[in-house]
Design a protein around this motif. Sequence first.
Motif, PDB file in Angstrom:
ATOM      1  N   UNK A   1      19.747  -3.655  -6.604  1.00 39.54           N
ATOM      2  CA  UNK A   1      19.801  -3.028  -5.270  1.00 39.54           C
ATOM      3  C   UNK A   1      20.088  -1.539  -5.406  1.00 39.54           C
ATOM      4  N   UNK A   2      21.104  -1.192  -6.199  1.00 36.95           N
ATOM      5  CA  UNK A   2      21.442   0.235  -6.372  1.00 36.95           C
ATOM      6  C   UNK A   2      20.238   1.012  -6.908  1.00 36.95           C
ATOM      7  N   UNK A   3      19.576   0.470  -7.930  1.00 36.39           N
ATOM      8  CA  UNK A   3      18.419   1.175  -8.509  1.00 36.39           C
ATOM      9  C   UNK A   3      17.351   1.380  -7.431  1.00 36.39           C
ATOM     10  N   UNK A   4      17.079   0.324  -6.653  1.00 40.28           N
ATOM     11  CA  UNK A   4      15.977   0.387  -5.681  1.00 40.28           C
ATOM     12  C   UNK A   4      16.279   1.244  -4.453  1.00 40.28           C
ATOM     13  N   UNK A   5      17.512   1.709  -4.320  1.00 39.42           N
ATOM     14  CA  UNK A   5      17.803   2.682  -3.243  1.00 39.42           C
ATOM     15  C   UNK A   5      16.916   3.909  -3.424  1.00 39.42           C
ATOM     16  N   UNK A   6      16.465   4.124  -4.664  1.00 36.58           N
ATOM     17  CA  UNK A   6      15.577   5.261  -4.933  1.00 36.58           C
ATOM     18  C   UNK A   6      14.171   5.044  -4.389  1.00 36.58           C
ATOM     19  N   UNK A   7      13.827   3.814  -4.027  1.00 38.01           N
ATOM     20  CA  UNK A   7      12.486   3.541  -3.490  1.00 38.01           C
ATOM     21  C   UNK A   7      12.496   3.455  -1.954  1.00 38.01           C
ATOM     22  N   UNK A   8      13.542   4.025  -1.358  1.00 37.29           N
ATOM     23  CA  UNK A   8      13.606   4.082   0.105  1.00 37.29           C
ATOM     24  C   UNK A   8      13.132   5.464   0.551  1.00 37.29           C
ATOM     25  N   UNK A   9      12.305   5.474   1.571  1.00 37.22           N
ATOM     26  CA  UNK A   9      11.816   6.742   2.119  1.00 37.22           C
ATOM     27  C   UNK A   9      12.965   7.410   2.884  1.00 37.22           C
ATOM     28  N   UNK A  10      13.539   8.484   2.296  1.00 39.01           N
ATOM     29  CA  UNK A  10      14.625   9.181   2.996  1.00 39.01           C
ATOM     30  C   UNK A  10      14.198  10.588   3.395  1.00 39.01           C
TER      31      UNK A  10
ATOM     32  N   UNK B   1       0.824  -1.220   0.000  1.00 43.36           N
ATOM     33  CA  UNK B   1       0.000   0.000   0.000  1.00 43.36           C
ATOM     34  C   UNK B   1       0.856   1.267   0.000  1.00 43.36           C
ATOM     35  N   UNK B   2       2.143   1.110   0.335  1.00 42.86           N
ATOM     36  CA  UNK B   2       3.016   2.295   0.423  1.00 42.86           C
ATOM     37  C   UNK B   2       3.993   2.335  -0.752  1.00 42.86           C
ATOM     38  N   UNK B   3       4.214   3.522  -1.349  1.00 44.70           N
ATOM     39  CA  UNK B   3       5.115   3.561  -2.512  1.00 44.70           C
ATOM     40  C   UNK B   3       6.591   3.376  -2.145  1.00 44.70           C
ATOM     41  N   UNK B   4       6.955   3.709  -0.897  1.00 45.16           N
ATOM     42  CA  UNK B   4       8.369   3.632  -0.514  1.00 45.16           C
ATOM     43  C   UNK B   4       8.535   2.798   0.759  1.00 45.16           C
ATOM     44  N   UNK B   5       9.733   2.231   0.931  1.00 44.78           N
ATOM     45  CA  UNK B   5       9.953   1.403   2.124  1.00 44.78           C
ATOM     46  C   UNK B   5      10.593   2.246   3.229  1.00 44.78           C
ATOM     47  N   UNK B   6      10.415   1.774   4.453  1.00 46.24           N
ATOM     48  CA  UNK B   6      10.989   2.485   5.601  1.00 46.24           C
ATOM     49  C   UNK B   6      12.155   1.670   6.155  1.00 46.24           C
ATOM     50  N   UNK B   7      13.217   2.376   6.506  1.00 44.60           N
ATOM     51  CA  UNK B   7      14.380   1.694   7.099  1.00 44.60           C
ATOM     52  C   UNK B   7      14.197   1.643   8.612  1.00 44.60           C
ATOM     53  N   UNK B   8      14.279   0.433   9.189  1.00 44.14           N
ATOM     54  CA  UNK B   8      14.264   0.313  10.660  1.00 44.14           C
ATOM     55  C   UNK B   8      15.702   0.266  11.192  1.00 44.14           C
ATOM     56  N   UNK B   9      16.602  -0.307  10.381  1.00 43.62           N
ATOM     57  CA  UNK B   9      18.033  -0.320  10.753  1.00 43.62           C
ATOM     58  C   UNK B   9      18.840  -0.523   9.482  1.00 43.62           C
ATOM     59  N   UNK B  10      20.008   0.117   9.425  1.00 46.10           N
ATOM     60  CA  UNK B  10      20.883  -0.051   8.251  1.00 46.10           C
ATOM     61  C   UNK B  10      22.321   0.044   8.752  1.00 46.10           C
ATOM     62  N   UNK B  11      22.914  -1.122   9.036  1.00 45.20           N
ATOM     63  CA  UNK B  11      24.225  -1.157   9.695  1.00 45.20           C
ATOM     64  C   UNK B  11      25.296  -1.548   8.664  1.00 45.20           C
TER      65      UNK B  11
END
Length: 341
Positions: free
Chosen positions: A119-128, A23-33
């Motif tokens: 993966x590199x392309x989809x970095x654009x679909x992360x909610x920043x 339902x959401x266009x972008x993903x949310x990061x909970x942790x990125x280590x």
Amino acid sequence: MKILGIETSCDETGASIIEASAKLPFVKIRANVLASSLALHSKTGGIIPEIAAREQLKYIIPTIDSAFKEACIKSSEIDAIAVTIGPGLIGSLLVGVETAKTFAYALNKPIIPVNHLFGHIYANWIDDGIKKDISFPVIALIVSGGHTDIVLMKSHEDILWIGGTRDDAAGEAFDKIGRLIGLSYPAGPEIEKIAKNGDPKSFTFPRPMIKSLDFDFSFSGLKSAVLREVQKVPTISSTFIANISASAQEAIIDILTIKTLKAAINHGAKSILIAGGVAANKTLKKRFEFEIKKEKLETTLYVPSPNLCTDNAAMIATAGFFQYKASSWKDITANPQLYFD
Ligand code: KG4
Ligand code: ZN
């Protein structure tokens, strides 16, 4: 759904937890280590694969542990594990892939094989935190240390490679030129910094294939042209380094923008995405913005925030969500030569 992402294709060891929903266009990061052995490689002027893999073996479990702690979730709460299966260094890839398989078996969760380039392309679909509205068709430029590719995306299901480098990648050109003028690895960020004090018109470096009708690139001639200039001077001064940096960066940026915009015009792209380590270069981003405005193109440029341009596991988990292919741990193998199929 919550996805654990694992990235170990080169020298970095990354683990991330993302939260995503259809339902959401972008993903949310909970942790990125991220744990890096970069300091060891800058001493040797490049990555030594065996050293990278040995370091990754030490880092992988603590990195995954930290990601779970940071996201405040238990391992049993994840829905799937996304892992980079290629392209990359075989020893490094195996560390991530074998760890992902072990987690998938122990937790009885599906595993999603991810192509690092996706993966590199989809970095654009992360909610920043920046407002985005990515519409198809998309032209994506992947510019990293190992790759320079242009991809046409008509949808998440219809992705076509339309061109790429015939020799060195753009990031590799930055790194090799940096080495010639005495900068440490990886030289891209340093060249961008130093270039601010140089004159981009001081050297006329070649722009190979800039006028070719395809969407291919070639950067090895640029490195040779820089070498010829370096061999002409008895000592390398800081002005010389700044001028070489500015002129070489300008040549790389010219080629990348002209070729990508030509692809965007030809394919009626509504969005242009830049991805990969070189996308962290702000001069490149500004140049794209300038050209899009000057040519009055009806397309919008998207670039991930700098920490999401370079290798990280959140982009792998995100690609895993949008390119969801649940597999059993038994069917996953590392593939260093993986490309766009
Ligand atoms: O995507 P990445 O982290 O790793 C690969 O998948 O290769 O990209 C690393 C590359 C290196 O070649 C590095 O020099 C380049 O990205 N890079 C930059 C900048 N930041 C990283 N190149 C130019 N300007 C930058 N600011
Ligand atoms: Zn990469």
